[in-house]
Each structure stands twice: as C-alpha cells, then as structure tokens.
Design a protein around this motif. Structure first.
Motif, PDB file in Angstrom:
ATOM      1  N   ASN A  12      52.898 -28.562 -28.055  1.00  8.13           N
ATOM      2  CA  ASN A  12      52.769 -29.998 -27.830  1.00  8.13           C
ATOM      3  C   ASN A  12      54.090 -30.608 -27.369  1.00  8.13           C
ATOM      4  OD1 ASN A  12      50.098 -29.976 -28.599  1.00  8.13           O
ATOM      5  ND2 ASN A  12      50.605 -30.203 -30.769  1.00  8.13           N
ATOM      6  N   TYR A  15      55.074 -29.388 -23.598  1.00 11.84           N
ATOM      7  CA  TYR A  15      54.328 -30.018 -22.519  1.00 11.84           C
ATOM      8  C   TYR A  15      54.604 -31.517 -22.440  1.00 11.84           C
ATOM      9  CZ  TYR A  15      51.653 -25.832 -21.435  1.00 11.84           C
ATOM     10  OH  TYR A  15      51.290 -24.575 -21.026  1.00 11.84           O
ATOM     11  N   ARG A  16      54.850 -32.164 -23.590  1.00 11.38           N
ATOM     12  CA  ARG A  16      55.110 -33.596 -23.584  1.00 11.38           C
ATOM     13  C   ARG A  16      56.455 -33.895 -22.935  1.00 11.38           C
ATOM     14  NH1 ARG A  16      55.109 -34.492 -28.852  1.00 11.38           N
ATOM     15  NH2 ARG A  16      52.915 -34.002 -29.031  1.00 11.38           N
ATOM     16  N   HIS A  97      45.995 -25.109 -20.840  1.00 10.86           N
ATOM     17  CA  HIS A  97      45.168 -26.297 -20.672  1.00 10.86           C
ATOM     18  C   HIS A  97      45.943 -27.471 -20.090  1.00 10.86           C
ATOM     19  CE1 HIS A  97      41.776 -24.883 -23.594  1.00 10.86           C
ATOM     20  NE2 HIS A  97      41.790 -24.248 -22.445  1.00 10.86           N
ATOM     21  N   GLU A  98      47.014 -27.136 -19.379  1.00 10.28           N
ATOM     22  CA  GLU A  98      47.777 -28.162 -18.685  1.00 10.28           C
ATOM     23  C   GLU A  98      48.469 -27.505 -17.504  1.00 10.28           C
ATOM     24  OE1 GLU A  98      50.947 -31.598 -20.021  1.00 10.28           O
ATOM     25  OE2 GLU A  98      49.563 -30.755 -21.494  1.00 10.28           O
ATOM     26  N   THR A 100      51.709 -28.132 -14.645  1.00 12.40           N
ATOM     27  CA  THR A 100      52.835 -28.905 -14.133  1.00 12.40           C
ATOM     28  C   THR A 100      53.212 -28.357 -12.763  1.00 12.40           C
ATOM     29  OG1 THR A 100      53.653 -29.230 -16.392  1.00 12.40           O
ATOM     30  CG2 THR A 100      55.190 -29.667 -14.586  1.00 12.40           C
ATOM     31  N   PHE A 135      40.869 -29.729 -15.622  1.00 17.05           N
ATOM     32  CA  PHE A 135      41.978 -30.625 -15.948  1.00 17.05           C
ATOM     33  C   PHE A 135      41.574 -32.066 -15.650  1.00 17.05           C
ATOM     34  CE2 PHE A 135      45.043 -26.960 -14.789  1.00 17.05           C
ATOM     35  CZ  PHE A 135      44.877 -26.405 -16.043  1.00 17.05           C
TER      36      PHE A 135
END
Length: 282
Positions: A12, A15-16, A97-98, A100, A135
């Motif tokens: 978390n 990715y944040r 699940h993300e 960039t 996404f």
C-alpha cells in the motif's frame, strides 16, 4: 540476505508513494519492453557517485529462470546502500492490481487489465494473476500489453478504445484471442491508427478459430503487414510447421516462439534454426 522481499509488507505504501519516490529499477536482462530512462539498470551497480539520487531500488524479475540472477543483483545493490532494495516481479507473484506507466516497462506500453479467463496448461498467467481484473483508470499508451484484452467487459474496452483514439502507431501486443474477436471490436479497431495486431495460435485446435478471426480482420481492411501471430512451438516439428504455414496462408505473419516451462529448456540447434526460420519469415 532477504531473497524474497516482494512488496507484500509495503504494497500500500509503495503504490501510494511511487510517483513521489525516486526509484531505481534493476532488471536481469534488457528487452524491447524495458524502460530506457536514466534510473533503469541491467547489471550490478556502478560506483555510487555515478547513480542518480534515489529512495529505493526495485529489482524486477519477469521469468523464473532469471530468479537466481535477480537475487544476485539484489545482493549487489544492497551492498552499496542502506536504502531499501526490494525484489519482486511476475516471477515472484508480486501483486499486480495497479499499473504505473514507465516504471517497469518503457513509456508507451500500457496495461489496462491483468489476468485471463482461460486455463491453458502452458500459461502461468491465471495462476499468478487470476481472472480478468480491469484497472479502473486507463493509463495512456499506444502499446496494449494486456494478457487477454478482448476478454474484458465492453464498458472497459470502450474506455480503452476512446483513449487509443488519441494515439498513433498502436500495437495490440498481448495476443488477441480469436474467439473474442467480434464485429464490434473489429469496427472499433478499424477506426484507430493501428501499426500491428498480434494474435495467437498455440496449437492445432486453435487453427480454425484463428482463420475465422482473420477473415473478419481482412474484411475490415487489415492485411499481413499489420496482422502478426504468436505460435508456440517445440514439441512436434511437422505439426508446428504445418500450423505456421496455415497462419501465413490465412493472411498473418507468423512469429514462432519456443515453449519455455518454469524450468528453462535448452533446445537443439535444429529447433533454434527452425524457430529463426519462422520468426517473421519473408
């Protein structure tokens, strides 16, 4: 040494803060999809004074047969810094699940979904990524690298096609599945500035669905200059050659690829020569 520090404990947080953190990325090998910026490396570290400022190092490994080298690189990079050196990537089943843009693939490549609805015995994607995960935000890019883009919902695909209307030199590189090619998708693609459509025909049972899909694409104006086809080979040379000829005769350019399981196979010179012959043949 921690050989398997993948992002789970810090997922978390990472990715944040990823866009704010200065991250060096290290890869076991350079490929056509690798990042090209000054913070991407493919070997042991240079002298620290030659490195850009950074907060973390991420060693990213795609293939299981590169894991030993990836772990070696993690050890070498950790030896020059007291900052975190994390090890992860598809080979380590890292969370995906993300996405960039430009982080682990070069600029222009985009993933709009992960996973696959199929359960092909030779493919690790469903086991690692599960079924289709779309996404919620579509990152702009002209190379669509999704594992099974056409299996996504119509709503999701509509958003992707809208994004692609602003792009040029568009490539669907993930391998479009023949059974999912319908008139609506073909019409959407026909309105885009497409450079190449990549399909897949990985066994004799895939030939007929592939030929049907090619007919739809040809009616929309696509030809062998724009339609390419991945073809998995390495088991039966006679069958493989017959399938590759059918792909070519149907109107696509074959791109033969030798199958590699989790434990890498060393193929004979005969197989390697055969693969080269059918890798974008003239």
């Amino acid at each position: 040494m921690q050989t398997h520090l993948i992002y789970e404990e810090v997922i978390n947080n990472v990715y944040r803060q990823k866009k704010r953190k200065r991250i060096i990325r290290v890869f076991p090998h350079k490929t056509a999809m690798s990042p090209t910026d000054e913070a991407a490396y493919f070997d042991t570290p240079p002298f620290p004074e030659f490195l850009p400022d950074f907060d973390e190092v991420h060693v990213s490994c795609t293939f299981t047969w590169d894991m030993r080298r990836a772990e070696f690189l993690q050890e070498q990079w950790q030896a020059i810094t007291d900052k975190p050196v994390l090890l992860g990537g598809p080979a380590y089943n890292s969370p995906c699940h993300e996405f960039t843009p430009g982080m682990y693939v070069k600029r222009g490549v985009t993933f709009t979904s992960r996973g696959c609805v199929n359960q092909c015995g030779f493919c690790f994607v469903p086991r690692r990524e599960g079924k289709i995960f779309e996404f919620p935000e579509i990152a702009a890019g002209y190379i669509i690298q999704d594992n099974n883009f056409l299996a996504c919902s119509k709503r999701h695909k509509s958003k992707v096609y809208d994004m692609l209307k602003t792009q040029k030199g568009i490539e669907f590189r993930g391998g479009l599945e023949s059974e999912f090619i319908n008139d609506w998708d073909v019409e959407q693609m026909r309105g885009l500035r497409i450079k190449s459509l990549w399909m897949a025909c990985d066994g004799p049972d895939r030939v007929q669905p592939f030929i049907k899909a090619i007919e739809k694409l040809k009616k929309a104006g696509f030809n062998r200059n724009k339609i390419y086809c991945y073809a998995l080979i390495g088991d039966d040379m006679a069958e493989n050659e017959a399938r590759l000829r059918q792909i070519y005769e149907a109107g696509a350019m074959p791109f033969a690829s030798l199958f590699q399981p989790e434990q890498r196979i060393t193929y004979s010179k005969e197989w390697k020569d055969f693969q080269r012959q059918w890798c974008r043949p003239a």
